[in-house]
Design an enzyme around this catalytic site. Structure first.
Site, PDB file in Angstrom:
ATOM      1  CG  ASP A   2      -5.182 -10.828  24.879  1.00 15.78           C
ATOM      2  OD1 ASP A   2      -6.300 -10.296  24.841  1.00 15.78           O
ATOM      3  OD2 ASP A   2      -4.606 -11.124  25.950  1.00 15.78           O
ATOM      4  CG  ASP A   4      -5.836  -6.350  29.403  1.00 18.37           C
ATOM      5  OD1 ASP A   4      -5.184  -5.301  29.265  1.00 18.37           O
ATOM      6  OD2 ASP A   4      -7.077  -6.373  29.470  1.00 18.37           O
ATOM      7  N   GLY A  12      -5.166  -7.947  36.404  1.00 15.67           N
ATOM      8  CA  GLY A  12      -6.586  -8.199  36.639  1.00 15.67           C
ATOM      9  C   GLY A  12      -7.358  -7.303  35.687  1.00 15.67           C
ATOM     10  CG  ASN A  45     -12.824 -11.006  25.245  1.00 21.05           C
ATOM     11  OD1 ASN A  45     -13.147 -10.759  24.097  1.00 21.05           O
ATOM     12  ND2 ASN A  45     -12.757 -12.245  25.713  1.00 21.05           N
ATOM     13  CB  CYS A  83     -15.563  -8.151  22.892  1.00 23.09           C
ATOM     14  SG  CYS A  83     -17.091  -8.827  23.603  1.00 23.09           S
TER      15      CYS A  83
END
Length: 167
Positions: A2, A4, A12, A45, A83
């Site tokens: 991943d 973040d 955030g 994402n 994504c």
């Protein structure tokens, strides 16, 4: 892996390139991946695209900054899979073409399956690392050998996971 919370500090929804900062130990961890024979593939994402909060150009600049910061420490990622979708509607400035229920938004396995196809990766010999249950589930759903959850923004979290895997 991943992005973040795993590679860069989770702030955030990352909208501003100036907020992008590598987590301590990440460059060394990715360099160890590079030297190990494994591929360092990022699967992320990015609903900020669907929400209209970040353009593709801005996202590409963020990824260039990531590559530069890693490169300065002798590390690199082999690929980045994004994504841009988000199924929830109703955000001001949203992009309707990205407001869909797709197959690539984690925890669905689409990003990992696409990377496996593009790089001829055996997912049964691959490891997914992320900071959320969604990341772990994506690895399981893709048929990865293992999925590891680290603490979000944890200094040396990725490095400790990589050391465990490679030892």
């Amino acid at each position: 892996m991943d992005r973040d919370g795993t590679i860069n500090k989770y702030v955030g929804f990352l909208r501003n390139i100036d907020d992008f900062e590598l987590i301590d130990g990440v460059a060394e961890a990715i360099r160890q991946i590079n030297e190990s024979g494994y591929l360092a593939i990022v699967v992320t994402n990015q609903p900020v695209i669907a929400r209209g909060e970040v353009s593709w150009e801005e996202l590409n600049e963020i990824h260039k900054k990531m590559a530069t910061l890693l490169g300065k420490k002798g590390a690199y990622v082999d690929g980045i899979y994004i994504c841009p979708h988000h199924p929830d509607k109703g955000f001001e400035g949203e992009r309707p073409e990205y407001k869909i229920d797709c197959d690539c938004r984690k925890p669905k396995p689409g990003l990992l399956l696409n990377a496996a196809k593009d790089f001829n990766i055996d997912l049964s010999q691959s490891i997914m690392i992320g900071d959320s249950d969604r990341d772990v589930e994506a690895g399981i759903n893709a048929g990865c050998k293992s999925s590891i959850k680290i603490e979000s923004n944890e200094d040396n979290g990725l490095l400790n996971a990589i050391r465990t895997i490679l030892c």
